[in-house]
Design a protein around this motif. Structure first.
Motif, PDB file in Angstrom:
ATOM      1  N   PRO A  54       0.835  -1.199   0.000  1.00 21.43           N
ATOM      2  CA  PRO A  54       0.000   0.000   0.000  1.00 21.43           C
ATOM      3  C   PRO A  54       0.876   1.258   0.000  1.00 21.43           C
ATOM      4  CG  PRO A  54       0.026  -1.002   2.175  1.00 21.43           C
ATOM      5  CD  PRO A  54       0.780  -1.917   1.266  1.00 21.43           C
ATOM      6  N   LEU A  55       0.896   1.962  -1.144  1.00 21.24           N
ATOM      7  CA  LEU A  55       1.746   3.134  -1.297  1.00 21.24           C
ATOM      8  C   LEU A  55       0.936   4.339  -1.750  1.00 21.24           C
ATOM      9  CD1 LEU A  55       4.726   1.525  -3.295  1.00 21.24           C
ATOM     10  CD2 LEU A  55       4.586   1.917  -0.818  1.00 21.24           C
ATOM     11  N   VAL A  56       1.338   5.514  -1.270  1.00 19.38           N
ATOM     12  CA  VAL A  56       0.782   6.792  -1.698  1.00 19.38           C
ATOM     13  C   VAL A  56       1.957   7.703  -2.038  1.00 19.38           C
ATOM     14  CG1 VAL A  56      -1.338   6.600  -0.341  1.00 19.38           C
ATOM     15  CG2 VAL A  56       0.684   7.681   0.667  1.00 19.38           C
ATOM     16  N   LEU A  57       1.674   8.760  -2.777  1.00 18.67           N
ATOM     17  CA  LEU A  57       2.718   9.740  -3.010  1.00 18.67           C
ATOM     18  C   LEU A  57       2.213  11.130  -2.674  1.00 18.67           C
ATOM     19  CD1 LEU A  57       2.308  11.455  -5.913  1.00 18.67           C
ATOM     20  CD2 LEU A  57       2.939   9.259  -6.835  1.00 18.67           C
ATOM     21  N   VAL A  58       3.132  11.952  -2.216  1.00 20.64           N
ATOM     22  CA  VAL A  58       2.865  13.347  -1.911  1.00 20.64           C
ATOM     23  C   VAL A  58       4.078  14.135  -2.386  1.00 20.64           C
ATOM     24  CG1 VAL A  58       3.748  13.250   0.464  1.00 20.64           C
ATOM     25  CG2 VAL A  58       2.015  14.949  -0.159  1.00 20.64           C
ATOM     26  N   CYS A  59       3.851  15.347  -2.852  1.00 24.53           N
ATOM     27  CA  CYS A  59       4.920  16.108  -3.498  1.00 24.53           C
ATOM     28  C   CYS A  59       5.127  17.466  -2.833  1.00 24.53           C
ATOM     29  CB  CYS A  59       4.599  16.289  -4.973  1.00 24.53           C
ATOM     30  SG  CYS A  59       4.356  14.741  -5.851  1.00 24.53           S
ATOM     31  N   PRO A  60       6.019  17.546  -1.843  1.00 24.73           N
ATOM     32  CA  PRO A  60       6.316  18.839  -1.223  1.00 24.73           C
ATOM     33  C   PRO A  60       7.274  19.664  -2.084  1.00 24.73           C
ATOM     34  CG  PRO A  60       7.638  17.128  -0.200  1.00 24.73           C
ATOM     35  CD  PRO A  60       6.719  16.442  -1.191  1.00 24.73           C
ATOM     36  N   ALA A  61       7.139  20.970  -2.029  1.00 24.00           N
ATOM     37  CA  ALA A  61       8.093  21.858  -2.693  1.00 24.00           C
ATOM     38  C   ALA A  61       9.449  21.695  -2.023  1.00 24.00           C
ATOM     39  CB  ALA A  61       7.626  23.309  -2.591  1.00 24.00           C
ATOM     40  N   LEU A  62      10.504  21.748  -2.813  1.00 21.40           N
ATOM     41  CA  LEU A  62      11.848  21.652  -2.251  1.00 21.40           C
ATOM     42  C   LEU A  62      12.124  22.804  -1.287  1.00 21.40           C
ATOM     43  CD1 LEU A  62      13.859  20.597  -5.431  1.00 21.40           C
ATOM     44  CD2 LEU A  62      13.070  19.139  -3.549  1.00 21.40           C
ATOM     45  N   SER A  63      11.429  23.923  -1.484  1.00 19.28           N
ATOM     46  CA  SER A  63      11.600  25.092  -0.617  1.00 19.28           C
ATOM     47  C   SER A  63      10.761  25.010   0.658  1.00 19.28           C
ATOM     48  CB  SER A  63      11.236  26.369  -1.384  1.00 19.28           C
ATOM     49  OG  SER A  63       9.876  26.315  -1.798  1.00 19.28           O
ATOM     50  N   SER A  64       9.934  23.982   0.792  1.00 20.10           N
ATOM     51  CA  SER A  64       9.090  23.832   1.974  1.00 20.10           C
ATOM     52  C   SER A  64       9.942  23.618   3.222  1.00 20.10           C
ATOM     53  CB  SER A  64       8.152  22.632   1.793  1.00 20.10           C
ATOM     54  OG  SER A  64       7.573  22.232   3.016  1.00 20.10           O
ATOM     55  N   ALA A  65       9.615  24.336   4.282  1.00 19.07           N
ATOM     56  CA  ALA A  65      10.321  24.159   5.557  1.00 19.07           C
ATOM     57  C   ALA A  65      10.071  22.768   6.135  1.00 19.07           C
ATOM     58  CB  ALA A  65       9.902  25.242   6.546  1.00 19.07           C
ATOM     59  N   THR A  66       8.976  22.131   5.748  1.00 19.98           N
ATOM     60  CA  THR A  66       8.627  20.807   6.260  1.00 19.98           C
ATOM     61  C   THR A  66       9.374  19.687   5.550  1.00 19.98           C
ATOM     62  OG1 THR A  66       6.433  21.601   6.855  1.00 19.98           O
ATOM     63  CG2 THR A  66       6.686  19.223   6.679  1.00 19.98           C
ATOM     64  N   TYR A  67       9.690  19.879   4.291  1.00 18.91           N
ATOM     65  CA  TYR A  67      10.298  18.825   3.472  1.00 18.91           C
ATOM     66  C   TYR A  67      11.492  18.136   4.147  1.00 18.91           C
ATOM     67  CZ  TYR A  67      13.265  16.928  -0.247  1.00 18.91           C
ATOM     68  OH  TYR A  67      14.109  16.149  -0.990  1.00 18.91           O
ATOM     69  N   PRO A  68      12.477  18.862   4.684  1.00 18.33           N
ATOM     70  CA  PRO A  68      13.619  18.163   5.302  1.00 18.33           C
ATOM     71  C   PRO A  68      13.218  17.285   6.492  1.00 18.33           C
ATOM     72  CG  PRO A  68      14.082  20.517   5.068  1.00 18.33           C
ATOM     73  CD  PRO A  68      12.659  20.302   4.691  1.00 18.33           C
ATOM     74  N   HIS A  69      12.184  17.689   7.223  1.00 18.14           N
ATOM     75  CA  HIS A  69      11.732  16.916   8.380  1.00 18.14           C
ATOM     76  C   HIS A  69      11.078  15.605   7.946  1.00 18.14           C
ATOM     77  CE1 HIS A  69      12.712  20.284  10.926  1.00 18.14           C
ATOM     78  NE2 HIS A  69      11.945  21.070  10.182  1.00 18.14           N
ATOM     79  N   LEU A  70      10.388  15.619   6.806  1.00 18.32           N
ATOM     80  CA  LEU A  70       9.760  14.396   6.298  1.00 18.32           C
ATOM     81  C   LEU A  70      10.818  13.354   5.959  1.00 18.32           C
ATOM     82  CD1 LEU A  70       7.158  15.974   3.855  1.00 18.32           C
ATOM     83  CD2 LEU A  70       6.711  15.075   6.134  1.00 18.32           C
ATOM     84  N   VAL A  71      11.878  13.813   5.305  1.00 19.32           N
ATOM     85  CA  VAL A  71      12.944  12.909   4.883  1.00 19.32           C
ATOM     86  C   VAL A  71      13.763  12.455   6.092  1.00 19.32           C
ATOM     87  CG1 VAL A  71      14.998  12.697   3.449  1.00 19.32           C
ATOM     88  CG2 VAL A  71      12.993  13.923   2.582  1.00 19.32           C
ATOM     89  N   ARG A  72      14.144  13.403   6.957  1.00 16.52           N
ATOM     90  CA  ARG A  72      14.961  13.077   8.123  1.00 16.52           C
ATOM     91  C   ARG A  72      14.235  12.109   9.050  1.00 16.52           C
ATOM     92  NH1 ARG A  72      14.169  13.962  12.900  1.00 16.52           N
ATOM     93  NH2 ARG A  72      12.691  15.628  12.517  1.00 16.52           N
TER      94      ARG A  72
END
Length: 173
Positions: A54-72
């Protein structure tokens, strides 16, 4: 190596208008920052991807302040917003460190910050990450689903609207 060209500003504006012709659901993606605080963003770039796994995708902007926290952090929750949650969508769409400081949330036993009242919440672990121009493409493996029967919030032509539950369910073949 990927080669890309930057589209002229006029073309980017026209592309944005064209994409606004496609109605989409409104989601809020949440994660924890390094201090255990709530971070997140509003996303209409969300889709199911696979049933097995079961997979979903979401696409944050690279400039999003949240993006690094999702990956980390390697985990996040995707909230499919209920019809009455436009204020929540706008709070997470805004910029700034204090945009969600006053919001009420709980921590799930999977370690994800959860917001109350969403039509559906998908708790995910980061499965893969891909490049996508000025956005990242994050694929999440869905570990837990929490659904309730409610209308949802839709985004179309730059506006949010309430989409009530259908009176007749459409069954696909």
């Amino acid at each position: 190596m990927t080669t890309s060209t930057i589209a002229p500003a006029e073309f980017q504006a026209e592309f944005r208008k064209a994409m606004a012709e496609f109605p989409s659901g409104v989601t809020v993606v949440t994660a924890l920052d390094e201090q255990g605080g709530l971070v997140g963003f509003t996303a209409s770039a969300f889709s199911s991807l696979s049933l097995d796994p079961p997979l979903v995708l979401v696409c944050p902007a690279l400039s999003s302040a949240t993006y690094p926290h999702l990956v980390r952090g390697g985990r996040f929750a995707i909230h499919i917003l209920a019809a009455d949650q436009q204020d929540l969508a706008m709070a997470f769409a805004s910029k700034g460190a204090d945009k969600v400081a006053a919001l009420d949330w709980t921590l799930s036993d999977l370690g994800n910050p959860l917001l109350k009242g969403a039509s559906c919440v998908l708790e995910c672990s980061l499965w893969r990450e891909y490049e996508g121009g000025d956005h990242a493409i994050l694929v999440g493996e869905v570990l837990r689903i929490d659904r309730c029967e409610s209308g949802v919030l839709l985004y179309h032509r730059g506006r949010m609207s309430n989409h009530a539950l259908p009176e007749v369910e459409v069954v696909s073949a």
